[in-house]
Design an enzyme around this catalytic site. Sequence first.
Site, mmCIF file in Angstrom:
data_model
loop_
_atom_site.group_PDB
_atom_site.id
_atom_site.type_symbol
_atom_site.label_atom_id
_atom_site.label_comp_id
_atom_site.label_asym_id
_atom_site.label_seq_id
_atom_site.Cartn_x
_atom_site.Cartn_y
_atom_site.Cartn_z
ATOM 1 N N HIS A 44 0.852 -1.201 0.000
ATOM 2 C CA HIS A 44 0.000 0.000 0.000
ATOM 3 C C HIS A 44 0.881 1.241 0.000
ATOM 4 O O HIS A 44 1.478 1.619 1.018
ATOM 5 C CB HIS A 44 -0.935 0.025 1.214
ATOM 6 C CG HIS A 44 -1.895 1.178 1.176
ATOM 7 N ND1 HIS A 44 -3.141 1.104 0.588
ATOM 8 C CD2 HIS A 44 -1.795 2.451 1.634
ATOM 9 C CE1 HIS A 44 -3.770 2.261 0.697
ATOM 10 N NE2 HIS A 44 -2.955 3.108 1.328
ATOM 11 N N HIS A 46 1.541 5.128 -2.579
ATOM 12 C CA HIS A 46 0.964 5.987 -3.626
ATOM 13 C C HIS A 46 2.059 6.734 -4.362
ATOM 14 O O HIS A 46 3.184 6.853 -3.873
ATOM 15 C CB HIS A 46 0.046 7.057 -3.013
ATOM 16 C CG HIS A 46 -0.955 6.558 -2.035
ATOM 17 N ND1 HIS A 46 -2.103 5.900 -2.387
ATOM 18 C CD2 HIS A 46 -0.998 6.649 -0.678
ATOM 19 C CE1 HIS A 46 -2.818 5.611 -1.308
ATOM 20 N NE2 HIS A 46 -2.158 6.042 -0.257
ATOM 21 N N TYR A 62 -7.593 17.506 -1.315
ATOM 22 C CA TYR A 62 -6.320 18.014 -0.782
ATOM 23 C C TYR A 62 -5.320 18.122 -1.923
ATOM 24 O O TYR A 62 -5.476 17.458 -2.961
ATOM 25 C CB TYR A 62 -5.762 17.091 0.322
ATOM 26 C CG TYR A 62 -5.417 15.693 -0.147
ATOM 27 C CD1 TYR A 62 -4.156 15.388 -0.657
ATOM 28 C CD2 TYR A 62 -6.355 14.667 -0.093
ATOM 29 C CE1 TYR A 62 -3.840 14.105 -1.100
ATOM 30 C CE2 TYR A 62 -6.045 13.381 -0.531
ATOM 31 C CZ TYR A 62 -4.790 13.109 -1.034
ATOM 32 O OH TYR A 62 -4.477 11.840 -1.477
ATOM 33 N N THR A 90 -6.723 9.659 -3.973
ATOM 34 C CA THR A 90 -7.916 10.435 -4.331
ATOM 35 C C THR A 90 -7.570 11.801 -4.944
ATOM 36 O O THR A 90 -8.391 12.357 -5.666
ATOM 37 C CB THR A 90 -8.814 10.656 -3.099
ATOM 38 O OG1 THR A 90 -8.047 11.314 -2.084
ATOM 39 C CG2 THR A 90 -9.363 9.351 -2.579
ATOM 40 N N ARG A 143 -14.111 12.697 4.168
ATOM 41 C CA ARG A 143 -13.225 13.851 3.968
ATOM 42 C C ARG A 143 -12.400 13.716 2.680
ATOM 43 O O ARG A 143 -11.713 14.647 2.281
ATOM 44 C CB ARG A 143 -12.315 14.040 5.192
ATOM 45 C CG ARG A 143 -11.289 12.994 5.350
ATOM 46 C CD ARG A 143 -10.450 13.100 6.605
ATOM 47 N NE ARG A 143 -9.895 11.796 6.920
ATOM 48 C CZ ARG A 143 -8.871 11.245 6.296
ATOM 49 N NH1 ARG A 143 -8.233 11.902 5.358
ATOM 50 N NH2 ARG A 143 -8.453 10.039 6.629
ATOM 51 N N TYR A 170 -12.144 1.427 1.405
ATOM 52 C CA TYR A 170 -11.594 2.283 2.476
ATOM 53 C C TYR A 170 -12.756 2.986 3.156
ATOM 54 O O TYR A 170 -13.528 3.691 2.498
ATOM 55 C CB TYR A 170 -10.614 3.295 1.872
ATOM 56 C CG TYR A 170 -9.808 4.084 2.897
ATOM 57 C CD1 TYR A 170 -9.534 3.564 4.155
ATOM 58 C CD2 TYR A 170 -9.314 5.353 2.607
ATOM 59 C CE1 TYR A 170 -8.785 4.272 5.091
ATOM 60 C CE2 TYR A 170 -8.558 6.076 3.521
ATOM 61 C CZ TYR A 170 -8.303 5.529 4.771
ATOM 62 O OH TYR A 170 -7.582 6.242 5.688
ATOM 63 N N HIS A 194 -6.436 -0.691 6.008
ATOM 64 C CA HIS A 194 -6.119 -0.289 7.380
ATOM 65 C C HIS A 194 -7.129 -0.795 8.415
ATOM 66 O O HIS A 194 -7.568 -0.044 9.298
ATOM 67 C CB HIS A 194 -5.981 1.242 7.459
ATOM 68 C CG HIS A 194 -5.319 1.864 6.252
ATOM 69 N ND1 HIS A 194 -4.318 1.226 5.551
ATOM 70 C CD2 HIS A 194 -5.535 3.040 5.591
ATOM 71 C CE1 HIS A 194 -3.939 1.995 4.525
ATOM 72 N NE2 HIS A 194 -4.668 3.090 4.528
ATOM 73 N N ASP A 270 2.180 2.928 3.209
ATOM 74 C CA ASP A 270 1.302 4.084 2.958
ATOM 75 C C ASP A 270 2.101 5.335 2.574
ATOM 76 O O ASP A 270 1.578 6.453 2.618
ATOM 77 C CB ASP A 270 0.371 4.391 4.130
ATOM 78 C CG ASP A 270 -0.743 5.359 3.740
ATOM 79 O OD1 ASP A 270 -1.159 5.331 2.571
ATOM 80 O OD2 ASP A 270 -1.176 6.159 4.592
ATOM 81 N N ASN A 275 -2.241 13.416 4.290
ATOM 82 C CA ASN A 275 -3.178 13.971 5.286
ATOM 83 C C ASN A 275 -2.857 13.656 6.739
ATOM 84 O O ASN A 275 -3.754 13.677 7.575
ATOM 85 C CB ASN A 275 -4.620 13.489 5.008
ATOM 86 C CG ASN A 275 -5.062 13.841 3.607
ATOM 87 O OD1 ASN A 275 -4.916 14.989 3.187
ATOM 88 N ND2 ASN A 275 -5.571 12.877 2.862
HETATM 89 C C1 0GY Z 1 -4.293 6.300 2.644
HETATM 90 C C2 0GY Z 1 -5.090 7.214 3.448
HETATM 91 C C3 0GY Z 1 -5.605 8.423 3.110
HETATM 92 C C4 0GY Z 1 -5.698 8.978 1.808
HETATM 93 C C5 0GY Z 1 -5.880 8.326 0.661
HETATM 94 O O1 0GY Z 1 -6.256 8.182 -1.600
HETATM 95 C C6 0GY Z 1 -6.122 8.938 -0.651
HETATM 96 O O2 0GY Z 1 -6.183 10.161 -0.741
HETATM 97 O O3 0GY Z 1 -5.880 7.013 0.630
HETATM 98 C C7 0GY Z 1 -6.186 9.238 4.200
HETATM 99 O O4 0GY Z 1 -6.191 10.465 4.089
HETATM 100 O O5 0GY Z 1 -6.619 8.645 5.210
HETATM 101 O O6 0GY Z 1 -4.518 5.098 2.687
HETATM 102 O O7 0GY Z 1 -3.420 6.745 1.924
#
Ligand code: 0GY
Length: 317
Positions: A44, A46, A62, A90, A143, A170, A194, A270, A275
């Site tokens: 996991h 990004h 964000y 996201t 959020r 999620y 998570h 992660d 955030n």
């Molecule tokens: C994570 C958690 C978060 C964000 C995202 O895709 C995302 O923006 O997953 C979060 O802000 O809790 O798993 O990366």
Amino acid sequence: MSDTATTRHGETTGGFEKTPGWLDWYDGPTKPTFQLPEGAVDAHCHVFGPGEQFPFAPERKYTPCDASADQLFALRDRLGFERNVIVQATCHGADNRALVDALKRAGGRARGVATVRRDVTEAQLRELHEAGVRGVRFNFVKRLVDRVPTDSLEEIVAKIKPWGWHVVIYFEAEDLPDLYDFFSAIPTDVVVDHMGRPDVTKDPEGEEFGLFLRFMRENPNVWTKVSCPERLSVTGPRALDGEQHAYTDVVPFARRVVEEFPDRVLWGTDWPHPNLKDHMPDDGLLVDYLPQIATTPELQKKLLVDNPGRLYWPKGS
Ligand code: 0GY
């Protein structure tokens, strides 16, 4: 295949401005003391942009600092992982270009989880599959995204199922009661991010986490990532007694899941940790957290090698 634009640590290129208070990922993580098993997968993580090359989505909630594929691969090598599973963030909406670029540049050492809309075409799914995508993510964290209607999600599931993909979900623990039946009806493998975000100030044997454990028990197609102690922890990266053990308040939750469902757990850093509000973790310390939740070499190998291998690199794929 394109070259990723050069981006410096903490920078956001392309004329974007970081969300006020944004915490940048930690540059120069400690080399972990815990030796990862051979073939370990960071399941996991990004990529963000770089904004100049892969603009952030207009509907994002964000704006992060850039976190490029090259920076992710440098982290992978530093920590001792062999491979990555890159999850569409996201802030990129359903524009998967940064993800696809990273997958192509990984030379087979990464798989992906994309975000798609209900109107996704067969040709687009084929292109994603060929790049290494093996799942879609449905996000219910308010959020982060606006709610997508259930019938849209069902339509997406019907389209991705023939590709052998799975669904990553999620959500916050408080939303599981409402979503339980919908999740239980998903006909593919399902991966929960998570541990469904438990409130770790509550009892791991209590009602809230009990519902999550029941969900996993009743649905043998459900897997979970036991990741993100830094996001769930209240006590933080150091135990209150000052010992070198990180995020101890999350341990009873994650360890419980690893021990009851050793063949359906995954773990990831992660990185680059979107955030976070109070601290940015040292990813080396996150790796050193692992033996607290997977306490034997057998459990560690399942969590870090065998399980992600089965889901993302099955034999013959
Ligand atoms: C994570 C958690 C978060 C964000 C995202 O895709 C995302 O923006 O997953 C979060 O802000 O809790 O798993 O990366």
